[in-house]
Design an enzyme around this catalytic site. Structure first.
Site, mmCIF file in Angstrom:
data_model
loop_
_atom_site.group_PDB
_atom_site.id
_atom_site.type_symbol
_atom_site.label_atom_id
_atom_site.label_comp_id
_atom_site.label_asym_id
_atom_site.label_seq_id
_atom_site.Cartn_x
_atom_site.Cartn_y
_atom_site.Cartn_z
ATOM 1 N N HIS A 39 42.661 5.103 -50.942
ATOM 2 C CA HIS A 39 41.536 5.332 -51.855
ATOM 3 C C HIS A 39 41.838 4.780 -53.243
ATOM 4 O O HIS A 39 40.985 4.175 -53.875
ATOM 5 C CB HIS A 39 41.212 6.826 -51.945
ATOM 6 C CG HIS A 39 40.210 7.266 -50.936
ATOM 7 N ND1 HIS A 39 40.535 7.464 -49.622
ATOM 8 C CD2 HIS A 39 38.875 7.512 -51.036
ATOM 9 C CE1 HIS A 39 39.446 7.833 -48.963
ATOM 10 N NE2 HIS A 39 38.426 7.867 -49.790
ATOM 11 N N LYS A 104 38.623 18.082 -44.623
ATOM 12 C CA LYS A 104 38.582 19.549 -44.603
ATOM 13 C C LYS A 104 38.807 20.025 -46.026
ATOM 14 O O LYS A 104 39.511 19.385 -46.811
ATOM 15 C CB LYS A 104 39.623 20.133 -43.644
ATOM 16 C CG LYS A 104 41.041 19.635 -43.898
ATOM 17 C CD LYS A 104 41.997 20.744 -44.188
ATOM 18 C CE LYS A 104 43.394 20.213 -44.440
ATOM 19 N NZ LYS A 104 44.221 21.132 -45.207
#
Lengths: 184, 279
Positions: A39, A104
């Site tokens: 990222h 999550k």
């Protein structure tokens, strides 16, 4: 739990707009893996105005760093990692067309707002169910940043990958709704 | 003196790394069964089913239960009558971790904090050594994943806050952690000691088998109350809402300085992995 909705990637605005927090989905098609280090690299490229190694338009990123695959296995154990660490980068990726994120854990307000603005959803897979989730991966190949090892970007072909919608395009949040429903 | 070859230590540690990541212990399996029975939320029940199915697949196919196979955390009771021969004690452990994570196809998750460059073999292991009477070596290995470890804290309370202060902080902490540490969690609480010892005490609390209460009646009552309060938060399996947020709360207490009141919370995920061996 309601009947699962089948999602086929790539996703359109219409595909994601019909999803509601709490909907169970089964994803089939191509999804891309990416976590912290990948990222950061994608984000830095965008800042410099350079092209990305993968086209994320209409795509889903799965926040995962798999275990190595054993011989004879398509993919190693591959459950979701904590999504919050990607919060700093996610709005920018949605801006260029990312439609879904699988992980999550809670997202920041800015990320939830970006999902409303750019029409994207956040899906939760069961953390710690790595061996089970790897079963829905039918093909895997590294497409960028091989040097990052488990953090490299891979292109996964999945069939009926199970997840649940946590944040939809309307700003709903299943974590908050669920907790409120069962708190005493 | 009893001689133990460093190679034997390496072999034992290697096997423990693999076994702990493939198989959960009976106490954890039992706690998951009980949790599933008590869970009222349909989504929560489904999460329990996925967790149990995942455990079955990992066991049958001999693969990691969770891709985050953790840093290898070892608690070692070294008998003072043991003489290690044939190599360095610490290196024997690191080598066991190195071999176990490679041969078991476990993820290597150790990296430089600044550059984030991976050490590529999951070393160094985190070793806590305790010298004890006797001629045995007891090794407890608990692989610790990052998601739950990140949701851990040390707080230096004021002594005036008392037991209620500790209880409230534990509940607040679990609430704030929400879905991040992969609930249903196990909550390890340390009270007392010093800044560094209380963190270790909270981690040791996680090693006590689930379902086994603290022998001190006051602490046993505290554990029970905390489990009820934590489960009343409604966070539920994976934070999606439900009755079972924690499988257990384990509290350990040690004396502290008259001016201090340290406490620590160390959370663990439902993949509550630990193995024990004696050499």
């Amino acid at each position: 739990m309601s009947q699962a909705i089948r999602l086929k990637t790539p996703l359109s605005d219409a595909d994601v707009e019909k999803l509601k927090a709490g909907d169970k989905v089964l994803i089939t098609g191509v999804i891309y893996t990416g976590r912290d280090a990948a990222h950061k690299r994608l984000f830095d490229l965008l800042k410099e105005g350079k092209p990305l190694p993968v086209d994320l338009k209409g795509q889903i990123i799965y926040y995962v760093g798999p275990a190595p695959a054993k011989p004879g296995h398509v993919y190693g154990s591959a459950g979701p990692t904590t999504s919050g660490r990607m919060d700093a980068y996610s709005p920018k990726l949605m801006e260029i067309g990312l439609k879904g994120m699988i992980g999550k854990g809670m997202r920041k307000k800015e990320v939830v707002e970006a999902m409303k603005k750019y029409k994207a959803v956040y899906l939760a897979a069961t953390g710690g169910a790595g061996a089970l989730l790897a079963k829905s991966v039918k093909k895997a190949e590294t497409v960028a940043y091989e040097d990052l090892g488990p953090e490299a970007i891979s292109r996964l072909e999945v069939v009926d990958f199970p997840a649940i919608v946590v944040n939809d395009t309307k700003g709903n949040d299943l974590y908050q709704q669920g907790m409120k429903q069962y708190a005493r | 003196m009893r001689e133990v070859n460093a190679k034997q230590i390496t072999e034992v540690v290697k096997k423990m790394c693999i076994d702990s990541n493939y198989y959960l212990t009976e106490d954890v399996l039992r706690a998951l069964d009980e949790g599933e029975k008590k869970e009222e939320s349909p989504v929560g029940k489904e999460v329990f089913q996925q967790i149990k199915e995942n455990i079955r697949i990992a066991r049958e196919e001999q693969v990691a239960i969770c891709q985050d196979t953790g840093l290898a955390v070892l608690f070692i009771d070294l008998g003072q009558e043991v003489h290690i021969v044939g190599g360095s004690f610490n290196e024997a452990i690191h080598e066991g971790v190195r071999q176990g994570y490679k041969e078991g196809y476990l993820r290597k998750s150790s990296c430089h904090p600044f550059t984030r460059v991976n050490t590529k073999d999951n070393t160094p292991a985190i070793i806590h050594l305790n010298l004890v009477p006797g001629d045995k070596i007891k090794i407890v290995l608990a692989p610790k994943g990052g998601g739950a470890e990140n949701m851990s804290t040390v707080i230096m309370l004021s002594p005036s806050e008392g037991i209620e202060g500790v209880k409230n902080r534990v509940v607040e902490w679990v609430k704030q952690s929400g879905s991040n540490p992969c609930p249903p969690v196990v909550v390890g609480v340390g009270v007392g000691g010093t800044f560094e010892e209380v963190a270790l005490t909270a981690k040791k609390a996680l090693l006590r088998p689930l379902g086994q209460k603290n022998p001190d009646p006051q602490l046993a009552a505290m554990e029970e109350e905390l489990l009820t309060r934590v489960n009343n938060l409604g966070i539920g399996p994976q934070g999606l809402g439900g009755r079972i947020t924690a499988l257990a709360v384990n509290v350990e207490l040690i004396p502290c300085h008259i001016a201090s009141f340290p406490m620590a919370v160390n959370l663990n995920c439902h993949a509550h992995r630990h193995q024990e061996a004696v050499i």
